[in-house]
Design a protein around this motif. Structure first.
Motif, PDB file in Angstrom:
ATOM      1  N   GLY A 247       0.810  -1.199   0.000  1.00 54.13           N
ATOM      2  CA  GLY A 247       0.000   0.000   0.000  1.00 54.13           C
ATOM      3  C   GLY A 247       0.850   1.259   0.000  1.00 54.13           C
ATOM      4  N   HIS A 248       0.405   2.256   0.741  1.00 49.53           N
ATOM      5  CA  HIS A 248       1.128   3.523   0.816  1.00 49.53           C
ATOM      6  C   HIS A 248       2.029   3.591   2.054  1.00 49.53           C
ATOM      7  CE1 HIS A 248       1.781   7.541  -0.702  1.00 49.53           C
ATOM      8  NE2 HIS A 248       1.488   8.092   0.463  1.00 49.53           N
ATOM      9  N   TYR A 249       1.958   2.565   2.904  1.00 50.53           N
ATOM     10  CA  TYR A 249       2.705   2.594   4.169  1.00 50.53           C
ATOM     11  C   TYR A 249       3.469   1.284   4.390  1.00 50.53           C
ATOM     12  CZ  TYR A 249      -0.140   6.700   5.138  1.00 50.53           C
ATOM     13  OH  TYR A 249      -0.749   7.927   5.054  1.00 50.53           O
ATOM     14  N   PRO A 250       4.364   0.923   3.474  1.00 55.83           N
ATOM     15  CA  PRO A 250       5.093  -0.342   3.647  1.00 55.83           C
ATOM     16  C   PRO A 250       6.025  -0.355   4.847  1.00 55.83           C
ATOM     17  CG  PRO A 250       6.007   0.922   1.827  1.00 55.83           C
ATOM     18  CD  PRO A 250       4.733   1.608   2.232  1.00 55.83           C
ATOM     19  N   SER A 251       6.359   0.820   5.398  1.00 53.64           N
ATOM     20  CA  SER A 251       7.170   0.825   6.617  1.00 53.64           C
ATOM     21  C   SER A 251       6.450   0.134   7.759  1.00 53.64           C
ATOM     22  CB  SER A 251       7.521   2.255   7.026  1.00 53.64           C
ATOM     23  OG  SER A 251       6.361   2.991   7.371  1.00 53.64           O
ATOM     24  N   VAL A 252       5.123   0.054   7.667  1.00 54.06           N
ATOM     25  CA  VAL A 252       4.305  -0.654   8.658  1.00 54.06           C
ATOM     26  C   VAL A 252       3.868  -2.013   8.115  1.00 54.06           C
ATOM     27  CG1 VAL A 252       2.145  -0.609   9.980  1.00 54.06           C
ATOM     28  CG2 VAL A 252       3.486   1.490   9.692  1.00 54.06           C
ATOM     29  N   THR A 253       3.282  -2.015   6.921  1.00 55.45           N
ATOM     30  CA  THR A 253       2.631  -3.224   6.421  1.00 55.45           C
ATOM     31  C   THR A 253       3.611  -4.280   5.922  1.00 55.45           C
ATOM     32  OG1 THR A 253       2.403  -2.241   4.227  1.00 55.45           O
ATOM     33  CG2 THR A 253       0.572  -1.914   5.762  1.00 55.45           C
ATOM     34  N   GLN A 254       4.800  -3.852   5.518  1.00 51.22           N
ATOM     35  CA  GLN A 254       5.841  -4.778   5.042  1.00 51.22           C
ATOM     36  C   GLN A 254       7.180  -4.381   5.669  1.00 51.22           C
ATOM     37  OE1 GLN A 254       5.513  -7.431   3.156  1.00 51.22           O
ATOM     38  NE2 GLN A 254       3.426  -7.209   2.388  1.00 51.22           N
ATOM     39  N   SER A 255       7.171  -4.221   6.975  1.00 49.19           N
ATOM     40  CA  SER A 255       8.335  -3.604   7.623  1.00 49.19           C
ATOM     41  C   SER A 255       9.616  -4.417   7.448  1.00 49.19           C
ATOM     42  CB  SER A 255       8.053  -3.372   9.113  1.00 49.19           C
ATOM     43  OG  SER A 255       7.865  -4.583   9.801  1.00 49.19           O
ATOM     44  N   HIS A 256       9.522  -5.745   7.455  1.00 56.87           N
ATOM     45  CA  HIS A 256      10.751  -6.544   7.337  1.00 56.87           C
ATOM     46  C   HIS A 256      11.360  -6.393   5.945  1.00 56.87           C
ATOM     47  CE1 HIS A 256      10.202  -8.246  11.262  1.00 56.87           C
ATOM     48  NE2 HIS A 256       9.021  -8.755  10.948  1.00 56.87           N
ATOM     49  N   VAL A 257      10.530  -6.394   4.915  1.00 52.70           N
ATOM     50  CA  VAL A 257      11.019  -6.187   3.549  1.00 52.70           C
ATOM     51  C   VAL A 257      11.551  -4.764   3.406  1.00 52.70           C
ATOM     52  CG1 VAL A 257      10.384  -6.202   1.106  1.00 52.70           C
ATOM     53  CG2 VAL A 257       9.371  -7.883   2.669  1.00 52.70           C
ATOM     54  N   TYR A 258      10.806  -3.816   3.911  1.00 51.68           N
ATOM     55  CA  TYR A 258      11.195  -2.402   3.869  1.00 51.68           C
ATOM     56  C   TYR A 258      12.548  -2.206   4.534  1.00 51.68           C
ATOM     57  CZ  TYR A 258       9.836   2.638   3.962  1.00 51.68           C
ATOM     58  OH  TYR A 258       9.732   3.997   3.778  1.00 51.68           O
ATOM     59  N   ASN A 259      12.734  -2.821   5.675  1.00 53.80           N
ATOM     60  CA  ASN A 259      14.004  -2.682   6.387  1.00 53.80           C
ATOM     61  C   ASN A 259      15.160  -3.307   5.611  1.00 53.80           C
ATOM     62  OD1 ASN A 259      12.619  -1.378   8.404  1.00 53.80           O
ATOM     63  ND2 ASN A 259      12.680  -3.076   9.860  1.00 53.80           N
ATOM     64  N   ARG A 260      14.897  -4.409   4.922  1.00 51.53           N
ATOM     65  CA  ARG A 260      15.952  -5.023   4.110  1.00 51.53           C
ATOM     66  C   ARG A 260      16.371  -4.085   2.975  1.00 51.53           C
ATOM     67  NH1 ARG A 260      13.048  -9.986   4.845  1.00 51.53           N
ATOM     68  NH2 ARG A 260      12.163  -9.867   2.740  1.00 51.53           N
ATOM     69  N   VAL A 261      15.415  -3.392   2.395  1.00 49.37           N
ATOM     70  CA  VAL A 261      15.753  -2.423   1.346  1.00 49.37           C
ATOM     71  C   VAL A 261      16.598  -1.293   1.925  1.00 49.37           C
ATOM     72  CG1 VAL A 261      14.823  -0.746  -0.286  1.00 49.37           C
ATOM     73  CG2 VAL A 261      13.723  -2.988  -0.046  1.00 49.37           C
ATOM     74  N   ILE A 262      16.208  -0.807   3.094  1.00 53.07           N
ATOM     75  CA  ILE A 262      17.002   0.257   3.742  1.00 53.07           C
ATOM     76  C   ILE A 262      18.436  -0.207   3.960  1.00 53.07           C
ATOM     77  CG2 ILE A 262      17.308   1.548   5.893  1.00 53.07           C
ATOM     78  CD1 ILE A 262      14.253   1.767   6.069  1.00 53.07           C
ATOM     79  N   LEU A 263      18.599  -1.437   4.416  1.00 53.25           N
ATOM     80  CA  LEU A 263      19.944  -1.946   4.681  1.00 53.25           C
ATOM     81  C   LEU A 263      20.756  -2.102   3.402  1.00 53.25           C
ATOM     82  CD1 LEU A 263      19.127  -4.568   7.453  1.00 53.25           C
ATOM     83  CD2 LEU A 263      20.290  -2.378   7.746  1.00 53.25           C
ATOM     84  N   LYS A 264      20.090  -2.315   2.267  1.00 56.56           N
ATOM     85  CA  LYS A 264      20.800  -2.345   0.985  1.00 56.56           C
ATOM     86  C   LYS A 264      21.243  -0.951   0.565  1.00 56.56           C
ATOM     87  CE  LYS A 264      18.477  -6.423  -0.974  1.00 56.56           C
ATOM     88  NZ  LYS A 264      17.575  -6.910  -2.061  1.00 56.56           N
ATOM     89  N   ALA A 265      20.428   0.052   0.895  1.00 58.24           N
ATOM     90  CA  ALA A 265      20.680   1.399   0.428  1.00 58.24           C
ATOM     91  C   ALA A 265      21.626   2.194   1.340  1.00 58.24           C
ATOM     92  CB  ALA A 265      19.346   2.158   0.302  1.00 58.24           C
ATOM     93  N   VAL A 266      21.587   1.904   2.614  1.00 57.32           N
ATOM     94  CA  VAL A 266      22.314   2.706   3.600  1.00 57.32           C
ATOM     95  C   VAL A 266      23.564   1.967   4.049  1.00 57.32           C
ATOM     96  CG1 VAL A 266      22.195   3.740   5.896  1.00 57.32           C
ATOM     97  CG2 VAL A 266      20.196   3.838   4.384  1.00 57.32           C
ATOM     98  N   PRO A 267      24.751   2.530   3.838  1.00 61.01           N
ATOM     99  CA  PRO A 267      25.953   1.908   4.402  1.00 61.01           C
ATOM    100  C   PRO A 267      25.792   1.831   5.921  1.00 61.01           C
ATOM    101  CG  PRO A 267      26.508   3.742   2.942  1.00 61.01           C
ATOM    102  CD  PRO A 267      25.039   3.812   3.187  1.00 61.01           C
ATOM    103  N   HIS A 268      25.966   0.655   6.484  1.00 60.85           N
ATOM    104  CA  HIS A 268      25.678   0.537   7.900  1.00 60.85           C
ATOM    105  C   HIS A 268      26.754  -0.298   8.607  1.00 60.85           C
ATOM    106  CE1 HIS A 268      23.796  -2.927   5.947  1.00 60.85           C
ATOM    107  NE2 HIS A 268      23.996  -3.581   7.061  1.00 60.85           N
ATOM    108  N   GLY A 269      26.671  -0.232   9.918  1.00 59.78           N
ATOM    109  CA  GLY A 269      27.663  -0.844  10.778  1.00 59.78           C
ATOM    110  C   GLY A 269      28.138   0.181  11.787  1.00 59.78           C
ATOM    111  N   LEU A 270      28.617  -0.275  12.873  1.00 57.79           N
ATOM    112  CA  LEU A 270      29.042   0.643  13.913  1.00 57.79           C
ATOM    113  C   LEU A 270      30.302   1.395  13.482  1.00 57.79           C
ATOM    114  CD1 LEU A 270      28.442  -1.525  17.114  1.00 57.79           C
ATOM    115  CD2 LEU A 270      26.945   0.166  16.073  1.00 57.79           C
ATOM    116  N   ALA A 271      30.274   2.698  13.717  1.00 59.69           N
ATOM    117  CA  ALA A 271      31.445   3.522  13.331  1.00 59.69           C
ATOM    118  C   ALA A 271      32.593   3.270  14.295  1.00 59.69           C
ATOM    119  CB  ALA A 271      31.044   4.984  13.364  1.00 59.69           C
TER     120      ALA A 271
END
Length: 271
Positions: A247-271
């Motif tokens: 829908g229009h709010y996948p951060s809620v309705t598909q949060s696990h998939v949404y979070n995986r996309v964020i992790l692909k897009a955002v360089p992450h790890g402890l500084a």
């Protein structure tokens, strides 16, 4: 009789609100409300669309830390250019030279303005369920300009709450009702929707200034395929992640998939 337990989504929302108290900052004299997970992870600012407030990112605040320092942000009600310049001042107040940013719907539009004006402050940007002008959006009944210009904020908020109450119960419904009741005035809701309905063409972000990503949903009830495709065509080099549902709010309705996309897009790890 003991009170009924809160629905799972509402319980997680309350958990996030308790764990990360909100605070207000006023760079350039404008009011910004944030919740900050803190820590040494990659900073990611999360901006909500027109309905409700940034607490809609409760799943991301709870699930992406500590690798990502999530900062959910409610932005001021002012002109897009003024908001963009004040966001640069907000980064200064947070002692951030640069940051990753995600904006949903109207906020994705706002971030295009920011990215065009202040590209040197962006590490990566995600445009989520968003648009770059109001051409198709303004034809949707919920974004009827004549209605939004004539109705009072409280009347509009009551109408939206009634619409939500009539929907089948699910996590998104419960969370939206809670956030709208407690976290957004009717007048701000009216002005946010009117801003989306009347948005001129956003300035284009020049290629190569920073990594840009697009998230959208094939079943988005607010953004037609033409709008979603137009944004992707505007930024042809941006990786596009289209969820088959959400829908229009996948951060809620598909949060696990949404979070995986964020992790692909955002360089992450402890500084």
């Amino acid at each position: 009789m003991p009170p009924l337990p809160a629905p799972p989504g509402t319980a997680r929302l309350r958990s996030m609100q308790r764990r990360y108290p909100d605070r207000t900052l006023r760079p350039n004299g404008l009011t910004w409300r944030i919740r900050d997970s803190g820590g040494n992870g990659t900073p990611l600012l999360l901006f909500p669309g027109g309905l409700g407030n940034a607490d809609i990112y409760y799943n991301q605040m709870l699930d992406l830390t500590p690798d990502i320092r999530c900062i959910c942000v409610d932005y001021p009600d002012t002109d897009f250019d003024v908001t963009a310049d004040s966001l640069a001042a907000l980064l200064d107040a947070l002692a951030l030279d640069r940051a990753c940013m995600l904006g949903s719907s109207l906020a994705g539009y706002c971030l295009q303005v920011f990215g065009a004006r202040h590209p040197e402050r962006v590490d990566a940007m995600i445009l989520a369920n968003s648009f770059y002008n109001s051409t198709e959006l303004s034809a949707h009944p919920l974004f009827d300009r004549s209605l939004l210009e004539s109705v009072s904020g409280e009347e509009l908020k009551t109408d939206w709450l009634n619409r939500l109450e009539m929907r089948e119960a699910d996590e998104l419904r419960e969370v939206q009702i809670t956030i709208l009741r407690e976290g957004q005035t009717g007048e701000l809701l009216r002005r946010r929707l009117l801003a989306a309905a009347t948005a001129p063409e956003a300035p284009i972000i020049l290629h190569g200034l920073f990594p840009l990503f697009i998230i959208d949903c094939a079943d988005d009830p607010l953004l037609p395929a033409a709008t979603r495709n137009a944004l992707a065509e505007r930024y042809p080099d941006a990786p596009r992640f289209t969820l088959p549902s959400g829908g229009h709010y996948p951060s809620v309705t598909q949060s696990h998939v949404y979070n995986r996309v964020i992790l692909k897009a955002v360089p992450h790890g402890l500084a």
